[in-house]
Design an enzyme around this catalytic site. Structure first.
Site, PDB file in Angstrom:
ATOM      1  N   ASP A 103      10.056 -13.952  -1.465  1.00 13.87           N
ATOM      2  CA  ASP A 103      11.206 -13.126  -1.132  1.00 13.87           C
ATOM      3  C   ASP A 103      11.341 -12.850   0.360  1.00 13.87           C
ATOM      4  O   ASP A 103      12.352 -12.319   0.795  1.00 13.87           O
ATOM      5  CB  ASP A 103      11.104 -11.783  -1.860  1.00 13.87           C
ATOM      6  N   ASP A 137      15.566  -8.441  -6.957  1.00 16.44           N
ATOM      7  CA  ASP A 137      14.928  -9.612  -7.511  1.00 16.44           C
ATOM      8  C   ASP A 137      14.472  -9.199  -8.905  1.00 16.44           C
ATOM      9  O   ASP A 137      14.088  -8.063  -9.119  1.00 16.44           O
ATOM     10  CB  ASP A 137      13.729  -9.987  -6.627  1.00 16.44           C
ATOM     11  N   ASP A 189       9.617  -8.617  -3.972  1.00 16.17           N
ATOM     12  CA  ASP A 189       8.256  -8.648  -3.459  1.00 16.17           C
ATOM     13  C   ASP A 189       7.753 -10.088  -3.419  1.00 16.17           C
ATOM     14  O   ASP A 189       8.414 -11.004  -3.862  1.00 16.17           O
ATOM     15  CB  ASP A 189       7.308  -7.746  -4.253  1.00 16.17           C
ATOM     16  N   CYS A 208     -23.744   7.309  16.155  1.00 14.56           N
ATOM     17  CA  CYS A 208     -24.917   8.065  15.718  1.00 14.56           C
ATOM     18  C   CYS A 208     -25.392   8.908  16.900  1.00 14.56           C
ATOM     19  O   CYS A 208     -24.945   8.724  18.030  1.00 14.56           O
ATOM     20  CB  CYS A 208     -26.026   7.150  15.257  1.00 14.56           C
TER      21      CYS A 208
END
Lengths: 118, 699
Positions: B598, B411, B594, B15
């Protein structure tokens, strides 16, 4: 006669160049624990740093050399590349988790050094 | 005592009162004459007496709770500016030196311009002022018994310049001031253009950083106040209005909207956000207004992590670079030796002048820069381009390996399929209404699939009484006065068998002993899977699917996807060893998946491809993360890898070929040193430009 002198001179200069650049003795190894200062001036001083595995270390670089090649500091195995502004300290922190030798070099890989992790 | 003005970048101001505070502290410091801190530019301008050191000022600023930073962009700009001045001044001087050196070509020039003394006066500033950096670099290098590019230029131009001075003194004949001056000018011009081009290789990061939002509208009590983003804390409630950017990462607590996340994830279709959904900072709110709770701020946000990861990847080294690396360490000394031999041989041939010229040409033509720039610039542009498309690349090695894959293992759940069941077949809308009524209180994933379908269709539900759950079998209850059972007790008819063979889960609606109809649910393939598998096949990459599902379900899904190789009933912990097996058999293997399960498989593969934002663990183990969760990005990532390494190879061939052909040409006397300087400058620039070409390549 001139030719003979130049030939002998040429061979001597070439030999001198070879000895000067390739006949370098091993650089002094600096053992560091928490922090190490590297002066970047016509190379890296010190250029070989020995540290312990798993320990965090701060590498503080200061470039005093105007050579544009040395502007960039690259430590590829730690994915670090830093621009080094002239006469300003730049700090890098690494924590090596593997033992081995990790080279560092300038932007175009003409000046080199290495970190040995034990 | 004199004074100096310094400008120091300040970090941590949020600021204008911070700026005032620092100013006050600085003004109280002894030796400080005046200070002015600009909040907007984050720069403190301080006038101090000569003896005041930067460290003293840094301490004062640190005491006030801020830091003096290094404004690297600013520094780079300054360096570039001073280089520009040198280029302009030395261009003008060199121009006159050049025409003065060839009075036979430029007969219109006044006589004094061709005077060697005058040429000496003009070329000396170029040699020692503009060329000063070459000398400094050479000197500091020699102290360490190292040589660089600058060494070659310093020696080459000094030879030409020194020889010319000997001529003025009457020791030799002929002046070559033009050679020395033009070489320095061209090399500096090359460096200037190269630095400009190189700055574009990091455009992607600048773009990402530019996405950051500066303020947030935070709810405090019943008021809404605009706060600088640095003051937002985890847990703050923030309102976002239509057309505004989401300031930070969080979770929606009130309202709903759709958000354009393309700038961060590359996902082009706006995503609907409801209560409980996560929102990503820097994404654009489209039409609704909502309130969310900040869950991550500052460097923990997704955008900050992406920036960090891209920057890290851009600094990593690709394996292909090793060759160039080992060559460059011998390169400069070898060129120095070669230049000595060139001089000696030509001198012995009875051509002392050509000996000098050719020696200079050898020194100048040698260009280790192009070799050094070949790989890193392409990697920088390539990873940056990936980030723009929602493809996060962990390091150069992953990018390099990606185009060498021979086998890719997908997968199933969440990667090939959407990851949750949806209703695929229903025997009639009336059935759906009764089933929905029965299921309305249930939280089972299958019930969710059915209720979602009902919501889509806008079907009204009836009240249910006497609800009863039969674990593992189904549910029962009374709807509109009639008793129903919904589930599967093991009945098989032709339709059920067919649906089950397609990998679907079939449930029947019964009343008494009578079967009224069925609902089939399945986890279905994502859009574009078949297309991706087909494209991979055409590129010679074999696709595999791995899943914990039973053989039948697995085969059914694989068939739809066009995948021939299926590894079914594989436990999560076995996935990594399956990856290793395939690696031994088929060479370079990628694994796309994912989730935490995995992570070991992602790490075991040569290239792990994680789908979506996933988990930190998955991103850490994956070489490539597809933020947009779009399976088609697998192809994009492959193409990006291929395109990047095509450029790397072109660059390396160019850089090596250039040196291999032109250095001998210079030694043999086929190159004028000035042409050599031009070629050498052009060669590094062309490497950078070739890398920048990647930006506009379609992938």
């Amino acid at each position: 006669m001139d030719k003979l002198l130049v030939t002998i001179g040429g061979i001597c200069v070439a030999g001198l160049i070879y000895w000067f650049f390739f006949g370098k003795r091993d650089e002094a190894v600096v053992v560091a624990s928490e922090k190490v200062d590297i002066l970047v001036d016509g190379g890296y001083k010190p250029s070989v740093i020995k540290i312990k595995k798993g320990q965090k270390i701060t590498i503080s670089l200061i470039r005093k050399d105007t050579n544009s090649c040395l502007e960039e500091f690259v430590l590829p195995d730690f994915k670090i590349s830093k621009h080094l502004p002239l006469n300003q300290k730049i700090e890098i922190e690494i924590t090596p988790n593997e033992a081995g030798e990790f080279p560092f070099h300038c932007g175009m890989n003409m000046f080199r050094g290495r970190i040995i992790v034990e | 005592m004199g004074t100096v003005k310094k400008s120091l970048p300040i970090i941590g101001m949020h600021c204008t009162s911070c700026a005032k505070l620092i100013e006050k502290k600085l003004n109280k410091t002894s030796g400080v004459i005046s200070s002015n801190v600009n909040y907007a530019s984050e720069i403190a301008t301080v006038e101090v007496e000569n003896h005041v050191k930067d460290e003293d000022l840094a301490r004062v600023v640190a005491d006030a709770g801020y830091k003096i930073g290094t404004n690297i962009e600013e520094e780079k700009k300054k360096e570039l500016q001073s280089l520009k001045v040198k280029v302009i001044v030395s261009s003008i001087l060199s121009f006159f030196v050049f025409i003065g050196s060839f009075p036979e070509w430029f007969s219109f020039i006044p006589n004094f311009l061709a005077n060697p003394i005058f040429l000496l006066l003009l070329s000396s500033p170029v040699q020692f002022w503009a060329g000063r950096q070459f000398y400094l670099a050479t000197w500091s290098g020699l102290k360490n018994r190292a040589a660089s590019m600058d060494t070659l230029i310093a020696i080459g131009t000094t030879a030409a310049y020194g020889y010319s001075i000997l001529s003025i003194l009457g020791i030799t004949s002929g002046t070559y001031f033009d050679t020395a001056a033009v070489i320095i000018t061209l090399i500096l011009l090359g460096r200037f253009l190269e630095a400009k081009a190189k700055s574009h290789t990091s455009d992607a990061i600048k773009k990402l950083l530019g996405l950051r939002v500066k303020t947030a509208r935070v709810l405090r009590g019943d008021k809404e106040i605009d706060l600088p983003i640095e003051e937002v804390k985890v847990g703050d409630l923030i309102r976002v209005r239509p057309g505004e950017k989401v300031p930070t990462d969080g979770e929606v607590t009130e309202g709903q909207s759709s958000i354009d996340e393309s700038m961060v994830t590359g996902e082009s279709i706006p995503v609907g956000k409801f209560k409980g959904d996560t929102v990503i900072g820097a994404t654009l709110n489209k039409n609704g207004s909502f309130v969310f709770r900040a869950t991550k701020v500052g460097k923990d946000t997704m955008l900050a992590q992406i920036v960090e990861m891209v920057a890290a990847a851009q600094s990593s080294r690709a394996p292909i670079q090793r060759l160039a690396d080992s060559v460059s360490s011998y390169f400069v000394p070898a060129v120095l030796m070669l230049s000595v031999f060139t001089f000696t041989v030509w001198f012995d041939l009875g051509e002392p002048i050509r000996a000098l010229i050719n020696m200079v040409a050898v020194l100048i033509i040698a260009c280790p820069c192009a070799m050094g720039l070949a790989t890193p610039t392409a990697i920088m542009v390539g990873t940056g381009k990936g980030a723009e498309k929602g493809i996060l690349i962990k390091d150069a090695e992953a990018l390099e390996t990606a185009h060498k894959i021979k086998t890719i293992i997908f997968d199933k759940t969440g990667t090939l399929t959407i990851g949750r069941p949806i209703v695929t077949d229903v025997s009639g809308e009336k059935i759906l209404e009764i089933v929905g009524s029965l299921e309305q209180g249930s939280e089972h994933t299958l019930a969710e699939a059915i209720l979602n379908r009902i919501k889509e269709k806008g079907i009204k539900l009836s009240k249910v009484s006497e609800f009863k759950a039969y674990p593992g079998v189904g549910i029962g209850g009374v709807v509109n006065g009639k008793k129903y059972f919904f589930g599967n007790r093991g009945e098989k008819n032709e339709i059920i068998k067919r649906l089950e063979s397609e990998g679907k889960t079939v449930m029947l609606l019964e009343s008494g002993e009578k079967i009224l109809g069925y609902v089939a649910v399945a986890d279905v393939l994502k859009e574009g899977v078949r297309e991706v598998v087909g494209k991979l096949e055409r590129k010679g990459i074999e696709s595999w699917m791995v899943t914990g599902d039973n053989e039948r379900t697995a085969k059914a899904i694989a068939m739809q996807a066009g995948i021939k190789n299926v590894l079914a009933e594989v436990l999560p912990q076995e996935k990594a060893s399956k990856v290793k097996e395939l690696k031994e058999k088929y060479g370079v293997v990628a694994f796309a998946g994912d989730g935490i399960n995995d992570a070991p498989a992602l790490a075991a593969s040569d290239v792990g491809i994680a789908m979506g934002t996933g988990t930190d663990v998955a991103i850490e183990s994956a070489g490539i993360t597809l933020l947009n969760r779009d399976i088609r990005s697998v192809i994009t990532a492959y193409n990006l890898s291929r395109a990047t390494f095509d450029v790397v190879k072109q660059n390396l061939i160019w850089a090596f070929g250039y040196n291999v052909i032109l250095i001998p040409a210079a030694a043999l006397g086929y190159l004028n040193p000035m042409i050599a300087a031009f070629a050498m400058a052009a060669s590094s620039i062309s490497v950078v430009l070739n890398s920048l070409r990647l930006k506009s390549i379609k992938i």
